[in-house]
Design an enzyme around this catalytic site. Structure first.
Site, PDB file in Angstrom:
ATOM      1  CE1 TYR A 152      -3.651   2.638   0.949  1.00  0.00           C
ATOM      2  CE2 TYR A 152      -2.127   3.371   2.430  1.00  0.00           C
ATOM      3  CZ  TYR A 152      -3.290   3.451   1.818  1.00  0.00           C
ATOM      4  OH  TYR A 152      -4.302   4.949   2.023  1.00  0.00           O
ATOM      5  CB  ILE A 185      -9.630   9.757   7.043  1.00  0.00           C
ATOM      6  CG1 ILE A 185      -8.156  10.398   6.437  1.00  0.00           C
ATOM      7  CG2 ILE A 185     -10.853  10.335   7.015  1.00  0.00           C
ATOM      8  CD1 ILE A 185      -8.094  11.868   7.136  1.00  0.00           C
TER       9      ILE A 185
END
Length: 244
Positions: A152, A185
């Site tokens: 990622y 987030i």
């Protein structure tokens, strides 16, 4: 005059907030999804009820033909695409030595190839008009690296390099390319980590809270606006000070 914005992976989470913010800034918005049809169509109905132009299109961004078809459909219904937000992405946690070729390839295909596919699909019109805006959604882990999220992080670092390099290449055509790098987030994916992990991440964030999808949406809307007309090739880290 604002045109059409294509936001990939925008049926939920950060992408949904971006699509909503852009719509309220006057953009006609194409909401892309791969599986969340109901959520995407619900967002379209919500935006249309507010008087905004919106549509939903299913496409796997890793599939070049599907992306090209999506762009054609969006332009036929909403008009030329003047803003592309490459938000679609996948993540996964695990030891690097345990990762399979299939897992590596899928992450690369969605996070990096997907951005490439979308950019190349919208560029012909932007180049013809000598105007346009591209915003790539990276991650703070693409700037610092993250244990157990190696692949990622690799894809998100690549998006930073893509942003900077493409900004230089497209600047003579007055096409701006910028990047937003979110921190932690509060989305469904992050909430799934459990409260203990959320508490630890909050403690590590200097501003003392997790980010919201709207925090990222505001940054994207700024890059898309005339207020950022002299800004290109930049990475805006929206992480509450996590990696300062």
């Amino acid at each position: 005059m604002k045109q059409t914005a294509l936001v990939t992976g925008s049926s939920r989470g950060i992408g949904r907030a971006i699509a909503t913010a852009l719509s309220r800034e006057g953009w006609a918005v194409c909401i892309n999804y791969i599986r969340q049809k109901d959520a995407a169509e619900q967002l379209v109905r919500q935006l249309q009820s507010e008087g905004h132009a919106a549509m939903a299109v299913q496409a796997d961004v890793a599939d070049r033909a599907a992306v090209e078809a999506m762009v054609r459909a969006a332009e036929a219904t909403l008009g030329p695409i003047g803003l592309l937000v490459n938000n679609a992405g996948i993540a996964g946690q695990g030891l690097f030595q345990d990762e399979t070729t299939e897992q590596w390839d899928r992450c690369m295909d969605v996070n990096l190839r997907g951005a490439r596919n979308a950019i190349q699909a919208v560029l012909p019109h932007m180049l013809h008009e000598k105007r346009g805006c591209i915003v790539n959604i990276s991650s703070m882990w693409g700037l610092r690296g993250a244990s157990c999220e190696v692949t990622y992080s690799c894809t998100k670092a690549a998006l930073v390099a893509l942003t900077r390099s493409l900004a230089l290449e497209l600047a003579p055509s007055h096409i701006r390319v910028n990047c937003v790098a979110p921190g932690v987030i509060r989305t469904d994916m992050v909430t799934g980590l459990g409260q203990d992990t959320l508490d630890a991440l909050t403690e590590q964030t200097p501003l003392g809270r997790l980010g919201t999808p709207e925090d990222i949406a505001h940054a994207v809307a700024f890059f898309a606006s005339e207020k950022a007309s002299f800004i290109t090739g930049q990475v805006l880290t929206v992480d509450g000070g996590f990696i300062v």
